[in-house]
Every structure is written in C-alpha cells, then in structure tokens.
Scaffold this active site. Structure first.
Site, PDB file in Angstrom:
ATOM      1  N   CYS A 169      15.574  19.998  23.718  1.00  0.00           N
ATOM      2  CA  CYS A 169      16.798  19.413  24.268  1.00  0.00           C
ATOM      3  C   CYS A 169      17.388  18.436  23.282  1.00  0.00           C
ATOM      4  O   CYS A 169      18.569  18.477  22.969  1.00  0.00           O
ATOM      5  CB  CYS A 169      16.517  18.657  25.560  1.00  0.00           C
ATOM      6  SG  CYS A 169      15.835  19.703  26.814  1.00  0.00           S
ATOM      7  N   LEU A 170      16.527  17.568  22.803  1.00  0.00           N
ATOM      8  CA  LEU A 170      16.991  16.550  21.877  1.00  0.00           C
ATOM      9  C   LEU A 170      17.623  17.174  20.643  1.00  0.00           C
ATOM     10  O   LEU A 170      18.670  16.762  20.190  1.00  0.00           O
ATOM     11  CB  LEU A 170      15.810  15.689  21.433  1.00  0.00           C
ATOM     12  CG  LEU A 170      15.617  14.425  22.220  1.00  0.00           C
ATOM     13  CD1 LEU A 170      14.364  13.718  21.748  1.00  0.00           C
ATOM     14  CD2 LEU A 170      16.832  13.513  22.051  1.00  0.00           C
ATOM     15  N   GLY A 204      -2.816  -8.363 -10.121  1.00  0.00           N
ATOM     16  CA  GLY A 204      -4.089  -8.551 -10.809  1.00  0.00           C
ATOM     17  C   GLY A 204      -5.281  -8.174  -9.954  1.00  0.00           C
ATOM     18  O   GLY A 204      -6.375  -8.014 -10.464  1.00  0.00           O
ATOM     19  N   TYR A 225       0.816  -1.204   0.000  1.00  0.00           N
ATOM     20  CA  TYR A 225       0.000   0.000   0.000  1.00  0.00           C
ATOM     21  C   TYR A 225       0.856   1.263   0.000  1.00  0.00           C
ATOM     22  O   TYR A 225       0.536   2.246  -0.651  1.00  0.00           O
ATOM     23  CB  TYR A 225      -0.942   0.005   1.206  1.00  0.00           C
ATOM     24  CG  TYR A 225      -2.111  -0.936   1.058  1.00  0.00           C
ATOM     25  CD1 TYR A 225      -2.974  -0.835  -0.031  1.00  0.00           C
ATOM     26  CD2 TYR A 225      -2.376  -1.916   2.001  1.00  0.00           C
ATOM     27  CE1 TYR A 225      -4.055  -1.684  -0.169  1.00  0.00           C
ATOM     28  CE2 TYR A 225      -3.453  -2.768   1.879  1.00  0.00           C
ATOM     29  CZ  TYR A 225      -4.288  -2.650   0.791  1.00  0.00           C
ATOM     30  OH  TYR A 225      -5.363  -3.492   0.656  1.00  0.00           O
ATOM     31  N   ASP A 269       4.495 -16.988  -3.242  1.00  0.00           N
ATOM     32  CA  ASP A 269       4.201 -15.802  -4.042  1.00  0.00           C
ATOM     33  C   ASP A 269       4.597 -16.037  -5.503  1.00  0.00           C
ATOM     34  O   ASP A 269       5.132 -15.156  -6.156  1.00  0.00           O
ATOM     35  CB  ASP A 269       4.971 -14.618  -3.454  1.00  0.00           C
ATOM     36  CG  ASP A 269       4.384 -13.286  -3.856  1.00  0.00           C
ATOM     37  OD1 ASP A 269       3.264 -13.286  -4.405  1.00  0.00           O
ATOM     38  OD2 ASP A 269       5.034 -12.256  -3.641  1.00  0.00           O
TER      39      ASP A 269
END
Ligand SMILES: *[C@@H]1O[C@H](CO)[C@@H](O)[C@H](O)[C@H]1NC(C)=O
Ligand SMILES: *[C@@H]1O[C@H](CO)[C@@H](O)[C@H](O)[C@H]1NC(C)=O
Ligand SMILES: *[C@@H]1O[C@H](CO)[C@@H](O)[C@H](O)[C@H]1NC(C)=O
Ligand SMILES: *[C@@H]1O[C@H](CO)[C@@H](O)[C@H](O)[C@H]1NC(C)=O
Ligand SMILES: *[C@@H]1O[C@H](CO)[C@@H](O)[C@H](O)[C@H]1NC(C)=O
Length: 619
Positions: A282-283, A159, A128, A443
């Site tokens: 701060c970060l 498909g 998605y 798959d």
C-alpha cells in the site's frame, strides 16, 4: 528515492534457507541494530563451514590508500602476497583511483562469526560508520566495530587504535567436496549486477545466487555492501577492474542515472519489523504517486531557523544545487577528507562538510561566536537527510598534516609554531572566558586546528562542544592516576568530568606536538607499540634537575636545523619554557592546571622575548 520499493521483494528473500550465507542488503550499513541474540550475516558472515581458510577480499583504491603497501597495512596482510596476486611489481607505486585489488587474508571462526582481523589507528576525527563505510568500504560493519571495541562513538580519539573484523567466510564441507576452495568477499558498486559479477569471476549465476541466499529470479543488490563469490581457484588480477576515469566522474555526478538492478537507499531496521507485506505494498503505491516528478522540499530544523533569524541572517542558507555546483558534484577530486569537500561559491573558496543530523549543535555555537581564531561558518544547507555546513576555506589544512608534511620544511620555524600555539590559546581563551555561557570545546587536537594561507590557526569542529556554568568543577579535586589517552584528560577518562581544564589538558598535548613535531600518540619504531607523547616527555624531563640539557632530546630536529644562524636566545631555553608551560597544562589534577588566561599571557611573553632576541632566527 523510495526505500520501501526495494524492501518489498527483499522481505521474501530473507527467509531463503538453502543458502550458505544470507545477503543482508543495506542492513549492514546500519549502526546500532546490534541484536546479539540472533545469528545474522548483517553483522559478519556466520561460522557455518570449515574453521579457518585462506580467503580474498576486494578493496578499491582511495586517495589515502592507493599503494599496495598502505593497503596491506590497512588490511594487516602481507604486501608481497598482495603485489603478487595483483600482478604489481612496485608496492610503493601509486595506483589509479578506484582500482580493484585482490587482498588475500586468513579467515577464521571466532565465536559464531568468521572474521579476518586487522586494526586501525584513527587518523582524524571520525565515527564507526565512517570507518566501516568509507575507510573499509563496507568490508566491515559499524555494528561489529562497536561490538569489538570498548570506545563509545564519542570517545573515538585521534591516534586511538581500534580492532577491525573484516567480512570474510570459508566454504562449507559440502562446498569443499564440490570443488569450491575460496570465498571472495566482493564489494558491490554502482555498475554491478549479480549476472555481471558471476560472469566476471566465472562463477555459475546459480551458485552465486545460492551462496548469498537470493531467490534466483531477483537481481537485487546494494552498493557498499558485500557479496560472497565461491571460487575453485584463486581469483585473477584480470578479473578486477580499473575504472575509466571520466566515466566514473559522470557517474558520481549523477547517481540517479545509475544502471537498473542497483538499488540505492537506506532502510531502517525498525520498518522491517513493523510492516507487514500488505502494508508495504500500500505504502509503495501511494508514496510512489505522491513523489513522482516532485522535488522534495527540504527544511532546516526549527531551532536552527530561529537562531539564524536572530543573528540577522549572518548565516546563509544555501541551496543544495549551489553546493553541488561549487564542488563539481562532490567529485573525488574535491574531497578533502571523508566528508569534507572543497569548493568555490561566487569566487570565494569554501570547505563544505556533510554531516548527519548532529549539525545543530555546531551551527548553534558557531553562529553565536565570532573570533579570528575560531573557524568561520558561512552557511548551511539541508538536503536529503544530510546537513551541509559551509566554512571558510583553510588553505594549509590541519595542523596535524602541516606538522607531518615533509614538504613544508621552509615554514617549520619557531616563530610559526609559537604563533600557532598563541592563536589556539586565544581561541580557547575566548571560548572559556568571553562567551556566555562558557564553552568547553572538548575535542582539541591537531586535526581540529586548521591553518590559513598565512599559517594562522583556527579551531574547528565544535560538534562535541559543551556549555558549562562559569567556573563549574574547575577546582574539583578528583585524584587521578596519571593516565591519559592522547588528548584526553585523566579526570575525563575516569569520571567523565568536563571543565575548561579538559581543553587546557588537550592544549598542553598540542603544545608538545608543536615543540617535538611528534604526534600525540605515535608508534614506536622499535617494537610497534604506542607511545603517549606527554608521558614520554614527562619521563624524559624527569625531576627537572638537568632540564636544560635534556630538553635538547625532545626538540623537533627540523627546528634545530636553524641553529647555525647564531641567535642570542638559545633554543634550549625557549623550548624549556614551552615544555614547562605544557607540563603546567598536563597536571593530572584539573585544579592545578593553568588557566587559558595564564597560558595566553605566558605565551605572549615567550613570543615577544623570542622575537626581540633575534629576528634572523625567527624568520
Ligand atoms: C542508536 O543511534 C542513535 C543515534 O544514531 C542513538 O541516539 C541511540 O541511542 C542508539 N540506540 C542504541 C540502542 O544504541
Ligand atoms: C532480536 O532478534 C530476535 C529474533 O529475531 C527478536 O525476537 C528480538 O526482538 C530482536 N531484538 C531486538 C532488540 O531487535
Ligand atoms: C581475531 O580477533 C578476535 C577478537 O580479538 C580473536 O578472538 C581471534 O582469535 C582473532 N583471530 C585470529 C586469527 O587472530
Ligand atoms: C558509503 O560510502 C560511499 C562512498 O564510499 C558513499 O557514496 C555512500 O553514500 C556512503 N553511504 C552512506 C549511507 O553514507
Ligand atoms: C551436504 O550435501 C548432502 C548431500 O548432497 C546434503 O544431504 C546435505 O544437506 C548438505 N548439507 C548442507 C549443510 O547443505
């Protein structure tokens, strides 16, 4: 790049209440932030004005969507209208890459959100996020795709058709009274700033800022997100851009040099909730110092490192710089599909796939197995939260492309198709019987089968592969309705059962594609509905009484073209044996399906018979 830096001013903007819609920054890129309780324009624009209106979207041409015709189909809109508004006379003309097109759509409230509806038939294996960000370029969101479709991320099938709500909005009553008639959904790209956009569309800076809920002083936007531009008249094609090719290339090569005012970076929604403003500051200052001028070291996940060590460095660990160089900086020209690039490392052609964090599994499997009919993995690279897998390069692309490509007429022979079937069967036989533990690929489809220069087939894409105990569930006798979606076996669809027979089923569908030249799921020209190839073939073949005469209907006409050569074994018989073999793979009860061993030996006999009967016919 430090995401917190950009988050900080954004925190205050989010609460702007005078706006029509709220610009959601990078949040629209998130994938499972689906908070249903709260109305948020991260999802789609909220329904706050008139119920339905004409609106416009900006779409940039891409390699697969570079004609008015194909783009209109993608957007479910009228091509004549698209051609008119963009001043293009020929809807089938190839347009330059990255050209902006104005797409007129009807936008309506559906529940709490505005949307323009379209649908999308999945052409290759994808997810998605890729559909939202790459195919639709951010005109839809991953979250809204998930909400609008019943398929789980892992059940997206080639498909399959999914619903796509496009981001659009209608003016409010107040806006209408002040002369605003349309809202254009604009796709932000590298070079943009609010100022430039307002200038280009001849909209007051203040109006644009208000419409999108910015504070007037901040100039903060993210590429691949959308902005609403309020317009009093239809947008003009003179307001769109067709970028200079060379300049664009340089931009790709060095995104860090992109203009100020544009912010790159992904923000995880969780951080927003946890961090208070002070904490963020701060970060920011701390991290900023720490990162300054330092190249961030990358490390492969530990389990991959161990695996690599144990197989004697068969897998190379590439530096990102090597891959960057190999692909000329991941340019569009080198792009084979959404996340795969072609490149050349020390003279050897390779395919480089960028993946998220899900690469471990594929690497672990591929480093363990080694078979001519399974794609070879040369090495890996971890860089900036992405993993890059370096594969052998397959000159002829996917089986799906080859079968659909009208330029490959010459090579469309029974011999090539039989050999491809046999190659795939041998690859699966190896996975099912000769490795321990047994693997189910899960798959198998024609997009995951790749072809070498000599049209030898190899199975790729092991991301969903699953190890199982030998023989487990193979003889489970679940009774199923005969119903399947493309390549998915009924017992897997109904109960999630995975056995080696799941692959056998998918192989049966691939074999039918090789016989008929049709896709596993294709659109019926008459009514636009979807046809499942295996259901169609089974119904045509009926009870088998007149099989020899009916099989003629389903053979790919490109194979029949060689009829005049007068071969001994007639192709109806050959086709009939192959159709019977595929039907033996498509039994709805897994225990009744053939095993890969039986399939390989049957195919070998058919192949030998065909070859000995007439070499002319087989080229
Ligand atoms: C969010 O996504 C991650 C992987 O991307 C997944 O593991 C997790 O289950 C998802 N969470 C929800 C609530 O869907
Ligand atoms: C959803 O949003 C509401 C309102 O902001 C919040 O209280 C709630 O915790 C959120 N839920 C999740 C799962 O994030
Ligand atoms: C768009 O699709 C949604 C969901 O299927 C539906 O509710 C809505 O009516 C559709 N809108 C239009 C204009 O067809
Ligand atoms: C979204 O797509 C663009 C290309 O269209 C790409 O450059 C960007 O990295 C993608 N975003 C993410 C988060 O993958
Ligand atoms: C619409 O305009 C009126 C008058 O200017 C104003 O009082 C009202 O708040 C506006 N409504 C909205 C939803 O902005």
């Amino acid at each position: 790049m430090n995401p917190f830096l950009f988050l900080f001013p954004f925190l205050f903007l989010a609460h702007e209440s005078v706006s029509q819609q709220t610009y959601s920054g990078n949040h629209i890129l998130e994938c499972n932030n689906s908070n249903t309780t709260e109305l948020t324009s991260e999802f789609l624009y909220t329904c706050n004005g008139i119920q339905s209106c004409s609106s416009f979207l900006i779409f940039r041409t891409q390699p697969l969507y570079n004609k008015v015709f194909t783009i209109s189909k993608l957007m479910s809109t009228d091509p004549t209208n698209v051609a008119r508004i963009n001043g293009i006379t020929d809807s089938a003309e190839n347009l330059p890459l990255n050209k902006e097109l104005i797409i007129p759509v009807t936008c309506s409230c559906s529940g709490k959100y505005y949307r323009a509806n379209t649908s999308f038939v999945i052409p290759i294996n994808t997810n998605y996020f890729t559909i939202a960000n790459f195919t639709f370029q951010g005109l839809t969101t991953c979250d809204s795709l998930q909400k609008n479709n019943i398929y789980k991320e892992n059940d997206l099938q080639v498909g399959g058709k999914i619903r796509v709500p496009l981001r659009c909005a209608c003016p409010t009553v107040n806006q209408t009274m002040s002369g605003i008639r349309f809202l254009l959904t604009y796709l932000i790209t590298w070079e943009d700033s609010i100022k430039k956009i307002s200038k280009r569309f001849d909209v007051k800076f203040q109006d644009l800022v208000l419409e999108n809920g910015f504070s007037s002083v901040k100039d903060l936007i993210f590429p691949f997100t959308t902005l609403l531009v309020p317009l009093s008249t239809e947008p003009l094609s003179s307001q769109t851009r067709t970028p200079n090719r060379n300049r664009n290339q340089n931009q790709n090569r060095n995104p860090k040099l992109s203009k100020k005012g544009i912010i790159i970076g992904t923000i995880s929604g969780g951080f927003l909730a946890i961090l208070s403003g002070v904490f963020v500051i701060c970060l920011v200052s701390k991290r900023k110092r720490a990162n300054k001028g330092k190249i961030v070291k990358w490390e492969l996940p530990k389990d991959i490192q161990l695996g690599i060590a144990s197989v004697d460095q068969v897998l190379k660990i590439y530096k990102f710089e090597e891959l960057d160089e190999a692909t000329d900086g991941f340019t569009l020209e080198k792009r084979l599909s959404a996340s795969v690039y072609k490149g050349s490392i020390k003279g050897r052609k390779v395919a480089i796939k960028q993946t998220g964090t899900h690469a471990n599994k594929e690497v672990k499997i591929l480093q363990k197995i080694n078979h001519f009919n399974l794609i070879g993995l040369y090495g890996v690279c971890e860089h900036d939260k992405s993993c890059y897998l370096v594969y052998e390069f397959m000159e002829n692309g996917s089986l799906n492309e080859w079968l659909q490509d009208l330029r490959c007429q010459e090579s469309q022979t029974w011999n090539n198709r039989l050999r491809i079937a046999l190659d795939v069967a041998k690859g699966l036989q190896y996975l099912h019987n000769f490795v321990n533990p047994t693997y189910v690929h899960k798959d198998i489809n024609t997009s995951n089968i790749l072809l070498t220069k000599d049209l030898r087939a190899k199975i790729s894409k092991f991301g969903l592969a699953k190890s199982i105990e030998k023989g487990k569930n193979v003889n489970s006798s679940v009774k199923c309705r005969f119903e399947s979606k493309g390549y998915l076996a009924p017992e897997y669809l109904e109960a999630g059962f995975v056995t080696t027979k799941t692959d056998v089923y998918a192989f049966g569908v691939v074999l039918l594609e090789l016989i008929t030249g049709k896709k596993a799921v294709y659109e019926n020209d008459d009514d636009g509905g979807q046809v499942m190839l295996c259901e169609e073939v089974i119904s045509i073949m009926g009870d088998g009484n007149n099989a020899k005469s009916t099989v003629n209907y389903i053979i790919d006409p490109r194979l029949k073209a060689r009829h005049s050569l007068g071969f001994v074994i007639d192709q109806d018989e050959l086709a009939l044996r192959l159709v019977k073999l595929s039907i033996g793979c498509l039994e709805s009860e897994p225990s009744k399906r053939l095993s890969m061993n039986e399939i390989v030996s049957t195919l070998m006999i058919i192949h030998m018979d065909a070859q000995s009967s007439d070499t002319l016919f087989l080229v």
